[in-house]
Write a protein that holds these residues in place. Structure first.
Motif, PDB file in Angstrom:
ATOM      1  N   VAL A 148       0.837  -1.206   0.000  1.00 12.26           N
ATOM      2  CA  VAL A 148       0.000   0.000   0.000  1.00 12.26           C
ATOM      3  C   VAL A 148       0.873   1.257   0.000  1.00 12.26           C
ATOM      4  O   VAL A 148       0.622   2.211  -0.754  1.00 12.26           O
ATOM      5  CB  VAL A 148      -0.959  -0.008   1.206  1.00 12.26           C
ATOM      6  CG1 VAL A 148      -1.638   1.354   1.375  1.00 12.26           C
ATOM      7  CG2 VAL A 148      -2.005  -1.105   1.047  1.00 12.26           C
ATOM      8  N   ASP A 149       1.917   1.279   0.844  1.00  6.74           N
ATOM      9  CA  ASP A 149       2.794   2.454   0.904  1.00  6.74           C
ATOM     10  C   ASP A 149       3.463   2.708  -0.437  1.00  6.74           C
ATOM     11  O   ASP A 149       3.637   3.870  -0.844  1.00  6.74           O
ATOM     12  CB  ASP A 149       3.862   2.263   1.987  1.00  6.74           C
ATOM     13  CG  ASP A 149       3.296   2.397   3.395  1.00  6.74           C
ATOM     14  OD1 ASP A 149       2.135   2.839   3.529  1.00  6.74           O
ATOM     15  OD2 ASP A 149       4.010   2.044   4.355  1.00  6.74           O
ATOM     16  N   TYR A 150       3.849   1.644  -1.114  1.00  4.26           N
ATOM     17  CA  TYR A 150       4.481   1.822  -2.425  1.00  4.26           C
ATOM     18  C   TYR A 150       3.472   2.247  -3.484  1.00  4.26           C
ATOM     19  O   TYR A 150       3.691   3.217  -4.227  1.00  4.26           O
ATOM     20  CB  TYR A 150       5.166   0.521  -2.858  1.00  4.26           C
ATOM     21  CG  TYR A 150       5.577   0.557  -4.313  1.00  4.26           C
ATOM     22  CD1 TYR A 150       6.695   1.290  -4.710  1.00  4.26           C
ATOM     23  CD2 TYR A 150       4.841  -0.111  -5.291  1.00  4.26           C
ATOM     24  CE1 TYR A 150       7.055   1.347  -6.046  1.00  4.26           C
ATOM     25  CE2 TYR A 150       5.201  -0.054  -6.625  1.00  4.26           C
ATOM     26  CZ  TYR A 150       6.317   0.676  -6.996  1.00  4.26           C
ATOM     27  OH  TYR A 150       6.671   0.746  -8.319  1.00  4.26           O
ATOM     28  N   MET A 151       2.347   1.532  -3.555  1.00  6.54           N
ATOM     29  CA  MET A 151       1.383   1.801  -4.617  1.00  6.54           C
ATOM     30  C   MET A 151       0.702   3.158  -4.441  1.00  6.54           C
ATOM     31  O   MET A 151       0.231   3.748  -5.416  1.00  6.54           O
ATOM     32  CB  MET A 151       0.340   0.691  -4.672  1.00  6.54           C
ATOM     33  CG  MET A 151       0.897  -0.653  -5.116  1.00  6.54           C
ATOM     34  SD  MET A 151       1.470  -0.668  -6.832  1.00  6.54           S
ATOM     35  CE  MET A 151      -0.055  -1.071  -7.689  1.00  6.54           C
ATOM     36  N   ARG A 152       0.660   3.676  -3.241  1.00  7.35           N
ATOM     37  CA  ARG A 152       0.090   5.012  -3.035  1.00  7.35           C
ATOM     38  C   ARG A 152       0.865   6.042  -3.870  1.00  7.35           C
ATOM     39  O   ARG A 152       0.284   6.962  -4.449  1.00  7.35           O
ATOM     40  CB  ARG A 152       0.135   5.384  -1.560  1.00  7.35           C
ATOM     41  CG  ARG A 152      -0.427   6.775  -1.265  1.00  7.35           C
ATOM     42  CD  ARG A 152      -0.442   7.083   0.216  1.00  7.35           C
ATOM     43  NE  ARG A 152      -1.490   6.341   0.918  1.00  7.35           N
ATOM     44  CZ  ARG A 152      -1.272   5.387   1.784  1.00  7.35           C
ATOM     45  NH1 ARG A 152      -0.017   5.021   2.069  1.00  7.35           N
ATOM     46  NH2 ARG A 152      -2.265   4.764   2.380  1.00  7.35           N
ATOM     47  N   VAL A 153       2.169   5.870  -3.950  1.00  9.45           N
ATOM     48  CA  VAL A 153       2.998   6.772  -4.750  1.00  9.45           C
ATOM     49  C   VAL A 153       3.015   6.341  -6.219  1.00  9.45           C
ATOM     50  O   VAL A 153       2.911   7.165  -7.129  1.00  9.45           O
ATOM     51  CB  VAL A 153       4.434   6.819  -4.187  1.00  9.45           C
ATOM     52  CG1 VAL A 153       5.355   7.636  -5.091  1.00  9.45           C
ATOM     53  CG2 VAL A 153       4.422   7.388  -2.776  1.00  9.45           C
ATOM     54  N   ALA A 154       3.144   5.037  -6.460  1.00  7.52           N
ATOM     55  CA  ALA A 154       3.245   4.544  -7.829  1.00  7.52           C
ATOM     56  C   ALA A 154       2.002   4.863  -8.654  1.00  7.52           C
ATOM     57  O   ALA A 154       2.088   5.091  -9.871  1.00  7.52           O
ATOM     58  CB  ALA A 154       3.495   3.038  -7.823  1.00  7.52           C
ATOM     59  N   LEU A 155       0.830   4.871  -8.015  1.00  8.83           N
ATOM     60  CA  LEU A 155      -0.420   5.125  -8.733  1.00  8.83           C
ATOM     61  C   LEU A 155      -0.911   6.557  -8.578  1.00  8.83           C
ATOM     62  O   LEU A 155      -1.975   6.907  -9.112  1.00  8.83           O
ATOM     63  CB  LEU A 155      -1.511   4.168  -8.230  1.00  8.83           C
ATOM     64  CG  LEU A 155      -1.264   2.677  -8.458  1.00  8.83           C
ATOM     65  CD1 LEU A 155      -2.383   1.845  -7.845  1.00  8.83           C
ATOM     66  CD2 LEU A 155      -1.129   2.366  -9.950  1.00  8.83           C
ATOM     67  N   ASN A 156      -0.146   7.381  -7.879  1.00 10.69           N
ATOM     68  CA  ASN A 156      -0.584   8.751  -7.640  1.00 10.69           C
ATOM     69  C   ASN A 156      -0.772   9.513  -8.951  1.00 10.69           C
ATOM     70  O   ASN A 156       0.084   9.468  -9.842  1.00 10.69           O
ATOM     71  CB  ASN A 156       0.443   9.480  -6.758  1.00 10.69           C
ATOM     72  CG  ASN A 156      -0.029  10.851  -6.348  1.00 10.69           C
ATOM     73  OD1 ASN A 156      -1.193  11.035  -6.011  1.00 10.69           O
ATOM     74  ND2 ASN A 156       0.873  11.814  -6.381  1.00 10.69           N
ATOM     75  N   ASP A 157      -1.878  10.188  -9.061  1.00 11.92           N
ATOM     76  CA  ASP A 157      -2.194  11.022 -10.238  1.00 11.92           C
ATOM     77  C   ASP A 157      -2.313  10.209 -11.525  1.00 11.92           C
ATOM     78  O   ASP A 157      -2.160  10.757 -12.624  1.00 11.92           O
ATOM     79  CB  ASP A 157      -1.148  12.121 -10.428  1.00 11.92           C
ATOM     80  CG  ASP A 157      -1.193  13.149  -9.302  1.00 11.92           C
ATOM     81  OD1 ASP A 157      -2.278  13.345  -8.720  1.00 11.92           O
ATOM     82  OD2 ASP A 157      -0.135  13.744  -9.014  1.00 11.92           O
ATOM     83  N   THR A 158      -2.530   8.908 -11.420  1.00 13.01           N
ATOM     84  CA  THR A 158      -2.754   8.107 -12.623  1.00 13.01           C
ATOM     85  C   THR A 158      -4.226   7.723 -12.689  1.00 13.01           C
ATOM     86  O   THR A 158      -4.846   7.436 -11.662  1.00 13.01           O
ATOM     87  CB  THR A 158      -1.898   6.828 -12.616  1.00 13.01           C
ATOM     88  OG1 THR A 158      -2.280   6.008 -11.499  1.00 13.01           O
ATOM     89  CG2 THR A 158      -0.419   7.162 -12.504  1.00 13.01           C
ATOM     90  N   PRO A 159      -4.806   7.711 -13.877  1.00 10.11           N
ATOM     91  CA  PRO A 159      -6.224   7.349 -13.987  1.00 10.11           C
ATOM     92  C   PRO A 159      -6.431   5.867 -13.708  1.00 10.11           C
ATOM     93  O   PRO A 159      -5.493   5.063 -13.795  1.00 10.11           O
ATOM     94  CB  PRO A 159      -6.564   7.697 -15.442  1.00 10.11           C
ATOM     95  CG  PRO A 159      -5.251   7.598 -16.159  1.00 10.11           C
ATOM     96  CD  PRO A 159      -4.206   8.039 -15.184  1.00 10.11           C
ATOM     97  N   ALA A 160      -7.654   5.504 -13.365  1.00 10.80           N
ATOM     98  CA  ALA A 160      -7.981   4.098 -13.156  1.00 10.80           C
ATOM     99  C   ALA A 160      -7.707   3.328 -14.441  1.00 10.80           C
ATOM    100  O   ALA A 160      -7.949   3.811 -15.550  1.00 10.80           O
ATOM    101  CB  ALA A 160      -9.439   3.952 -12.752  1.00 10.80           C
ATOM    102  N   SER A 161      -7.187   2.116 -14.290  1.00  8.88           N
ATOM    103  CA  SER A 161      -6.823   1.306 -15.452  1.00  8.88           C
ATOM    104  C   SER A 161      -7.410  -0.093 -15.285  1.00  8.88           C
ATOM    105  O   SER A 161      -6.973  -0.861 -14.429  1.00  8.88           O
ATOM    106  CB  SER A 161      -5.294   1.226 -15.588  1.00  8.88           C
ATOM    107  OG  SER A 161      -4.926   0.446 -16.696  1.00  8.88           O
ATOM    108  N   PHE A 162      -8.423  -0.391 -16.081  1.00  9.75           N
ATOM    109  CA  PHE A 162      -9.079  -1.687 -16.062  1.00  9.75           C
ATOM    110  C   PHE A 162      -8.768  -2.436 -17.351  1.00  9.75           C
ATOM    111  O   PHE A 162      -8.570  -1.822 -18.411  1.00  9.75           O
ATOM    112  CB  PHE A 162     -10.600  -1.533 -15.955  1.00  9.75           C
ATOM    113  CG  PHE A 162     -11.072  -0.892 -14.682  1.00  9.75           C
ATOM    114  CD1 PHE A 162     -11.316  -1.660 -13.554  1.00  9.75           C
ATOM    115  CD2 PHE A 162     -11.261   0.472 -14.608  1.00  9.75           C
ATOM    116  CE1 PHE A 162     -11.761  -1.079 -12.376  1.00  9.75           C
ATOM    117  CE2 PHE A 162     -11.707   1.069 -13.440  1.00  9.75           C
ATOM    118  CZ  PHE A 162     -11.956   0.290 -12.324  1.00  9.75           C
TER     119      PHE A 162
END
Length: 831
Positions: free
Chosen positions: A755-769
């Motif tokens: 969670v700590d990593y992905m909070r930054v890795a996905l920051n400001d990126t749109p949802a991707s399905f």
């Protein structure tokens, strides 16, 4: 008169005889030495020993490898005044002589005869180039003659500016700095163009004796040498009297500046280094290669910190193991604390500190921290330190500092520096009690479509352990293996609504002393359960029944189809619980196959390799996702490559190109049927929404999916999660497998790191399905039976392949609904 003439003739003959003898000796030396001299053309081909540098994809320095620090530059990049400083110090007539300065040699010869030693060197800059590039440093006449002859040769074939450039890039200037650009960085942390006149003169004084005139080792002698050079520059008209006065009055500003890496990524750097040595051998350290990796600096730094923080958090939950050392009162009072603390190493952000005072009244302690001196440690930062007893047991919470610490203890601390935004001017550095965790872990993040590694950390500290757990540690994946099993089920006619009975089951095995009675982690059984619910609640019994239904050989074959290694997989039903062995990288790669929709993934780290001139030697190939006709596509690529390599069709310029490696595009074939993968995405998103991965809801995203994993006795804990763009896996465990503690699971150890990593890795990126493929339908079903729900009946919507959708029940079958699932006999699936 005749007497005078006779004497004149004698001296004339003696002079001519001496001149002839000198000419003959010189010619003899020339004829003898000339064949052994190297051709000057070699100067242009010589590769200066330049270190290997590793960068992130956004050009942040990760690491530098090599004995010598060097950064070759052109003469146009060097200020004229800096060139004049070196000429004033070494060879003021450089642009006037022909490689050998007769006046200088004569002066050196006279000094040698009169004093027995050479007081001032007779070597020109050209002669030093000859010596530095081609000759030994032996102080012999033969070497000096070689130097002179080679200098004459160099002057005939190279212009003065080129010779001066070669000199300034080659000379050793102390502290591992070779060349003026490296020296400017080492001593002043500046580029050459940013140096002041006093700093330029200081560097110009170093070639004569880099140790004796080093401003770090001997500032007084260095200052004398600097001021002498400034005086010479004034005499030669290079600088004005006012500039001279200002420069000689300037203080010594030199400090040692090590190469500052910008990203904490030692495990990634080592992977790059070993690959470069595999490709280029020992030349990797000296030929000036630049490696650009696929990692993003922000994601990589976040991964490193998230892993360390997660491991420290686990360690704190299990108590304080005590100080790392103990000093008695005499040692503390009778010695310099700054010397004593050097006996204890720093470990990443953990700083060793000596406890100097424990004050229960003030509810604080004071410590002498390495590099920070005397700092306070408030009790708030100590309260976590219950005494460690076992992995399942700690002592009571401390009530005062002396319950944990005493004077003379040597402990690790974190230093808390006040933020720049702090409004309190008197805010000081404080310390927080810490300890080096024994537990280890790994994090790998992969771009799902291409396989590019976005971040990787192989442990808490590379300095403590070079063992890269991300790629080397083979561990049991536990329940993070289940998505591959469920995908096999979806590929073989099972659906998220398929019912299996979560009830006790016993297996007799001749190899075991007792019967195997598997159970869920909760120890309870929940009866008929849909596969969707079984996955997000991680029901072991359902996984075992599913594997038995599919057949162990069939599932192993399917794993091979997904290119998941099966060499360390058991051929029994424990396979369903993740009892095989995979490295975190292998699990992350398999997860990326699921994340990208079912295409093959080949993880890679190196994006490009450049030589010392900036020419690209290698660039990672393009990735092409392929659904069908992949053999034809590969054949076409090979044909195109053959045309490019054909000397009759390639241009002369292409044929003259260097050894640039042009790998063929990566043809990533489809490994799993896209509708099955799409349905699995839906099921794994429920792990986050309502299952064991609920902590990930903190990210506030609905496009993430994943699976927790915990093995028997909590020896390995995992979380593997993704969206359509990025797949990330985290693992936590001991290097020597041992229980982490009864209360530790993937959700409590590995998931917070993720969670700590992905909070930054996905920051400001749109949802991707994953895009919804054709042939998918949504049907409202009865959650108890898995069959299509009737109007007015309680139901939930489920996703199916068209051909696997449950048929509508005719009205007369309403009272016979129980006992079947998706048109199958429920009793058969239960047993």
């Amino acid at each position: 008169m005749s007497h005078f003439l006779r004497i004149s003739r004698v001296f004339t003959w003696l002079f001519l005889t001496g001149l002839s003898a000198t000419t003959i000796v010189t010619a003899g030396f020339y004829l003898y030495l000339r064949p052994g001299l190297p051709p000057v053309e070699q100067l242009l081909d010589i590769k200066l020993q330049t270190p290997l540098r590793v960068y992130s994809k956004d050009s942040k320095l990760i690491a530098e490898f090599g004995e010598k620090r060097r950064a070759p530059i052109t003469i146009e990049q060097i200020p004229t005044i800096q060139l004049q400083a070196f000429m004033a110090a070494e060879d003021s007539r450089f642009y006037e002589h022909f490689g050998v300065d007769i006046k200088g040699l004569a002066r050196a010869a006279i000094e040698l005869v009169s004093t027995g030693s050479i007081q001032s060197g007779g070597s020109t800059i050209t002669m030093q180039v000859a010596k530095n590039y081609f000759l030994s440093r032996d102080r012999t006449f033969i070497r000096k003659f070689n130097e002179i002859l080679l200098a004459l040769q160099i002057e005939r074939e190279l212009d003065k500016d080129r010779i001066l450039e070669l000199y300034l890039n080659k000379i050793y200037l102390g502290n591992r700095a070779y060349g003026i650009a490296a020296a400017a960085q080492v001593y002043y942390n500046k580029s050459v163009s940013e140096l002041s006149l006093a700093q330029m003169a200081m560097l110009a004084g170093l070639p004569k004796a880099p140790s004796a005139y080093n401003p770090l080792a001997n500032p007084e002698r260095a200052t004398i040498r600097r001021n002498w050079i400034l005086g010479r520059m004034k005499e030669l008209g290079y600088i004005s009297a006012d500039a001279y006065e200002l420069a000689v009055a300037a203080p010594i500003t030199a400090t040692y500046n090590a190469t500052d890496t910008e990203v904490d990524a030692d495990y990634v750097a080592e992977m790059a280094r070993s690959e470069m040595v595999r490709r280029f051998g020992e030349a990797a350290y000296t030929d000036g290669y630049t490696v650009t990796l696929t990692v993003d600096s922000l994601k990589q730094q976040t991964a490193t910190e998230a892993l360390r923080n997660g491991l420290e958090a686990y360690d704190r939950r299990h108590g304080f193991r005590g100080p790392i050392g103990q000093l008695d009162k005499a040692e503390i009072t009778g010695n310099e604390l700054s010397d004593l603390i050097l006996n204890y190493p720093r470990i990443e952000t953990l700083i060793p500190a000596i406890v100097t005072n424990v004050d229960d009244k003030q509810m604080a302690a004071r410590v002498y921290a390495r590099g920070a001196g005397d700092v306070a440690m408030p009790f708030e930062s100590i309260k976590w330190a219950k005494r460690y007893k076992t992995d399942n047991l700690t002592g009571p919470a401390p009530k005062k500092p002396s319950d944990v610490l005493s004077s003379g203890d040597v402990v690790y601390v974190h230093l808390n520096t006040p933020s720049a935004e702090s409004e309190e001017s008197d805010t000081q550095i404080t310390a927080s009690l810490a300890q080096a965790p024994r537990v280890e872990g790994a994090l790998i993040s992969i771009k799902a479509e291409t396989g590019a590694i976005e971040a990787l950390s192989g442990g808490y500290s590379f300095r403590q352990s070079k063992y890269n757990r991300a790629i080397q540690a083979r561990r049991q994946p536990g329940s993070t293996f289940k998505p591959f099993l469920y995908l096999a089920g979806l590929e073989n006619g099972k659906t998220p609504a398929t019912i299996y009975n979560d009830a006790p089951i016993v297996f007799d095995d001749s190899e075991l002393e007792t019967a195997w009675r598997p159970q869920n982690s909760s120890g309870q059984f929940y009866g008929p359960t849909r596969l969707r619910e079984a996955l997000y609640r991680s029901r072991n019994i359902v996984s075992i029944r599913l594997l038995r239904d599919l057949g162990i050989p069939n599932v192993l074959d399917y794993l091979k189809q997904l290119k998941i290694p099966t060499e360390n997989m058991p051929s029994n039903l424990s396979l369903s619980l993740g009892s095989g062995q995979l490295t975190p990288m292998e699990l992350a790669r398999g997860l990326a196959v699921i994340a990208n929709g079912g295409y093959d993934v080949q993880p890679y780290l190196i994006q490009s390799i450049q030589d010392v001139h900036g020419d690209i030697l290698y660039e990672a190939p393009e990735t092409i996702l392929c659904d069908q006709n992949c053999d034809e596509l590969e054949a076409a690529q090979n044909n195109d490559r053959g045309m490019e390599d054909n000397p009759e069709t390639s241009s002369q310029e292409d044929n003259a190109a260097t050894t640039r490696e042009q790998p063929e595009p990566r043809i990533m074939r489809r490994l799993a049927e896209e509708r099955s993968v799409y349905i699995l995405h839906s099921m794994m998103r429920d792990v986050i929404r309502r299952g064991t991965g609920r902590r990930a809801l903190a990210l506030g995203r609905d496009d993430i999916a994943g699976k927790t994993g915990t093995t028997n006795e909590q020896k390995d804990t995992w979380f593997a999660g993704y969206n359509h763009e990025i797949a990330t896996t985290t693992w936590v465990g001991f290097d020597q497998p041992a229980p982490l503690g009864r209360s530790e699971f993937g959700a409590s150890t590995a998931l917070p790191i993720w969670v700590d990593y992905m909070r930054v890795a996905l920051n400001d990126t749109p949802a991707s399905f994953m895009p919804r493929p054709n042939g998918i339908v949504n049907i409202r079903i009865n959650p108890e039976t898995g069959r299509r729900a009737r109007p007015g009946e309680e139901g939930v919507f489920e996703v199916f392949k068209e051909e696997d959708a449950p048929p509508a029940l005719p009205p007369q079958d309403e009272d016979q609904r129980s006992g079947a699932s998706s048109g199958d006999d429920l009793s058969r699936q239960i047993f």
